[in-house]
Design a protein around this motif. Structure first.
Motif, PDB file in Angstrom:
ATOM      1  N   GLY A 102      47.637 -25.777  47.387  1.00  0.00           N
ATOM      2  CA  GLY A 102      48.867 -25.287  46.767  1.00  0.00           C
ATOM      3  C   GLY A 102      48.589 -24.000  45.979  1.00  0.00           C
ATOM      4  O   GLY A 102      49.507 -23.307  45.594  1.00  0.00           O
ATOM      5  N   ARG A 103      47.312 -23.734  45.699  1.00  0.00           N
ATOM      6  CA  ARG A 103      46.952 -22.545  44.898  1.00  0.00           C
ATOM      7  C   ARG A 103      45.843 -21.768  45.616  1.00  0.00           C
ATOM      8  O   ARG A 103      44.909 -21.246  45.005  1.00  0.00           O
ATOM      9  CB  ARG A 103      46.514 -23.007  43.515  1.00  0.00           C
ATOM     10  N   TYR A 104      46.024 -21.741  46.929  1.00  0.00           N
ATOM     11  CA  TYR A 104      45.020 -21.202  47.860  1.00  0.00           C
ATOM     12  C   TYR A 104      44.484 -19.834  47.410  1.00  0.00           C
ATOM     13  O   TYR A 104      43.271 -19.622  47.290  1.00  0.00           O
ATOM     14  CB  TYR A 104      45.706 -21.063  49.230  1.00  0.00           C
ATOM     15  N   GLY A 110      38.891 -16.800  43.189  1.00  0.00           N
ATOM     16  CA  GLY A 110      37.951 -17.266  42.168  1.00  0.00           C
ATOM     17  C   GLY A 110      38.599 -17.446  40.805  1.00  0.00           C
ATOM     18  O   GLY A 110      37.915 -17.714  39.821  1.00  0.00           O
ATOM     19  N   ASP A 111      39.933 -17.304  40.740  1.00  0.00           N
ATOM     20  CA  ASP A 111      40.598 -17.560  39.455  1.00  0.00           C
ATOM     21  C   ASP A 111      40.527 -19.049  39.131  1.00  0.00           C
ATOM     22  O   ASP A 111      40.523 -19.458  37.966  1.00  0.00           O
ATOM     23  CB  ASP A 111      42.085 -17.139  39.513  1.00  0.00           C
ATOM     24  N   VAL A 113      38.284 -22.521  40.144  1.00  0.00           N
ATOM     25  CA  VAL A 113      36.997 -22.881  40.755  1.00  0.00           C
ATOM     26  C   VAL A 113      36.879 -24.396  40.829  1.00  0.00           C
ATOM     27  O   VAL A 113      37.045 -25.090  39.815  1.00  0.00           O
ATOM     28  CB  VAL A 113      35.817 -22.307  39.929  1.00  0.00           C
ATOM     29  N   TYR A 114      36.604 -24.875  42.037  1.00  0.00           N
ATOM     30  CA  TYR A 114      36.523 -26.329  42.231  1.00  0.00           C
ATOM     31  C   TYR A 114      35.457 -26.917  41.302  1.00  0.00           C
ATOM     32  O   TYR A 114      34.356 -26.397  41.193  1.00  0.00           O
ATOM     33  CB  TYR A 114      36.198 -26.670  43.691  1.00  0.00           C
ATOM     34  N   GLY A 115      35.798 -28.020  40.676  1.00  0.00           N
ATOM     35  CA  GLY A 115      34.836 -28.690  39.798  1.00  0.00           C
ATOM     36  C   GLY A 115      34.924 -28.173  38.368  1.00  0.00           C
ATOM     37  O   GLY A 115      34.510 -28.852  37.444  1.00  0.00           O
ATOM     38  N   ARG A 116      35.440 -26.952  38.192  1.00  0.00           N
ATOM     39  CA  ARG A 116      35.556 -26.406  36.829  1.00  0.00           C
ATOM     40  C   ARG A 116      36.987 -26.575  36.325  1.00  0.00           C
ATOM     41  O   ARG A 116      37.233 -27.269  35.348  1.00  0.00           O
ATOM     42  CB  ARG A 116      35.164 -24.928  36.816  1.00  0.00           C
ATOM     43  N   ASN A 117      37.941 -25.969  37.020  1.00  0.00           N
ATOM     44  CA  ASN A 117      39.329 -26.114  36.569  1.00  0.00           C
ATOM     45  C   ASN A 117      40.238 -26.584  37.706  1.00  0.00           C
ATOM     46  O   ASN A 117      41.433 -26.360  37.697  1.00  0.00           O
ATOM     47  CB  ASN A 117      39.860 -24.816  35.941  1.00  0.00           C
ATOM     48  N   LEU A 118      39.624 -27.246  38.664  1.00  0.00           N
ATOM     49  CA  LEU A 118      40.375 -27.694  39.843  1.00  0.00           C
ATOM     50  C   LEU A 118      39.669 -28.891  40.463  1.00  0.00           C
ATOM     51  O   LEU A 118      38.443 -28.903  40.562  1.00  0.00           O
ATOM     52  CB  LEU A 118      40.337 -26.535  40.851  1.00  0.00           C
ATOM     53  N   ARG A 119      40.461 -29.893  40.845  1.00  0.00           N
ATOM     54  CA  ARG A 119      39.870 -31.053  41.535  1.00  0.00           C
ATOM     55  C   ARG A 119      40.862 -31.540  42.575  1.00  0.00           C
ATOM     56  O   ARG A 119      42.055 -31.308  42.445  1.00  0.00           O
ATOM     57  CB  ARG A 119      39.621 -32.199  40.547  1.00  0.00           C
ATOM     58  N   ARG A 120      40.367 -32.230  43.582  1.00  0.00           N
ATOM     59  CA  ARG A 120      41.306 -32.878  44.497  1.00  0.00           C
ATOM     60  C   ARG A 120      41.945 -34.052  43.741  1.00  0.00           C
ATOM     61  O   ARG A 120      41.424 -34.489  42.710  1.00  0.00           O
ATOM     62  CB  ARG A 120      40.588 -33.343  45.762  1.00  0.00           C
TER      63      ARG A 120
END
Ligand SMILES: C[S@@+](CC[C@H](N)C(=O)[O-])C[C@H]1O[C@@H](n2cnc3c(N)ncnc32)[C@H](O)[C@@H]1O
Length: 333
Positions: A102-104, A110-111, A113-120
């Protein structure tokens, strides 16, 4: 000759179909193959807009997922009913990854980053997998019927449903589940207790890739190890060398006669178009974006070989186009 836009419109169709079905799933309107929906009543019960709900259902009539009966109730069409056992793919394969896709662009830039400010969304993943586990578990427990074992260790045990399924086979069987997510451990403990299996299971909150750090006594009786959809997570977390060291520990646990069941989806190389290939390219894409690293069947075989293990049989796993390796210790001839 089909118009060039034909293909493009199949993409947009897939998008709107998926979004519409996922919305119905989340509203609890897709779980039951025999559901009949009165849009006014359902909208009032769920606090939805009846006109928009009707628009969605009408759209799904055109797309042959629903039909409307003479009384104005919406039911799954024959085609919609055929799909009913598999609607869990919607949250598992798409919904769980919507926070990313949704925020591809922001993720690409790099705005985010998975694990930092984004998770499934783990609850969507677990919800979808649980809804479809019958298929998966039926295949795997069928495989286990041909094996004899006394203790089972489930790596990345998730909600513990596999363990409970296995333990129900016999009153003397014992189980150990390991998961690094505390939430999963709590869920597994809860599910196993609800099945009356708590006395025969130990659920450990820990790293399944570091078996030597787990209490040795809980692993003593284990002669069957299961790893369903978790080795590719360890592959990312600890890279190839870490996987091999984990596999060596598994080899030590199962010894000469035990078995290791590993369920994975094979990575495919992006060398050429694969027009008929369903699911796997998209599965691979979501994994790339969520800190997981798939490997090909051959790459897994090589890693297993380096750890002193060998594949005895390969079976379809019954879900996610996955394969199941039945693995044992290498034998010297
Ligand atoms: C895709 S889910 C699969 C769950 C379950 N095996 C199933 O098939 O339903 C992967 C699970 O592995 C767990 N996991 C990932 N890496 C792990 C690790 N290093 N140690 C323990 N658990 C891990 C996750 O927390 C998650 O519960």
């Amino acid at each position: 000759m089909p118009a060039p836009t034909d293909k493009l419109f199949t993409y947009t169709e897939g998008y709107f179909l998926t979004k519409s079905l996922l919305a119905l799933w989340r509203l609890g309107l897709l779980g039951d193959a025999d559901i009949s929906i009165d849009p006014d009543k359902v909208a009032a019960d769920l606090g939805c807009d009846a006109r928009l709900l009707r628009a969605t259902l009408d759209y799904l009539i055109i797309r042959d997922v629903f039909v409307k009966d003479d009384g104005g109730l919406y039911r799954l069409s024959e085609h919609g009913r055929e799909l009913a056992p598999y609607y869990g793919y919607l949250p598992m394969h798409v919904g769980a990854y919507e926070p990313i896709f949704g925020r591809y662009e922001e993720v690409l830039r790099g705005d985010l980053v998975y694990g930092r400010n984004l998770r499934r969304a783990e609850h969507e993943l677990v919800g979808g997998m649980s809804a479809m586990e019958e298929h998966l578990l039926a295949h795997l427990t069928g495989l286990m019927d041909q094996m004899s074992f006394t203790g089972v260790l489930d790596l990345g045990c998730g909600s513990g449903r596999m363990l409970s399924q296995v333990l129900r086979r016999g009153p003397d069987l014992r189980g150990v589940g390991v998961d690094q997510a505390e939430q999963a451990c709590e869920k597994a403990r809860h599910n196993l207790a609800a099945e009356g299996l708590a006395g025969r299971t130990t659920i450990l909150h820990g790293d399944a890739s570091r078996l030597t750090e787990l209490p040795a006594e809980v692993l003593e009786q284990v002669d069957l190890v299961i790893a369903m959809f978790v080795m590719h997570e360890i592959h990312w977390q600890r890279s190839r060398e870490g996987v091999i060291s984990c596999l060596r520990s598994i080899a030590d646990v199962i010894g000469a006669d035990g078995r290791f069941l590993m369920v994975e989806v094979s990575r495919i190389a992006a060398e050429k178009p694969r027009p008929g290939l369903r699911f796997i390219p998209e599965y691979q894409l979501v994994h790339e974006y969520s800190h997981q690293r798939l490997a090909t069947e051959q790459e897994w075989r090589d890693m297993l070989g380096e750890a002193g293990l060998q594949v005895l049989r390969t079976e379809p796993a019954g879900m996610c186009e996955a394969f199941c390796f039945v693995i044992g210790a290498q034998t010297t001839t």
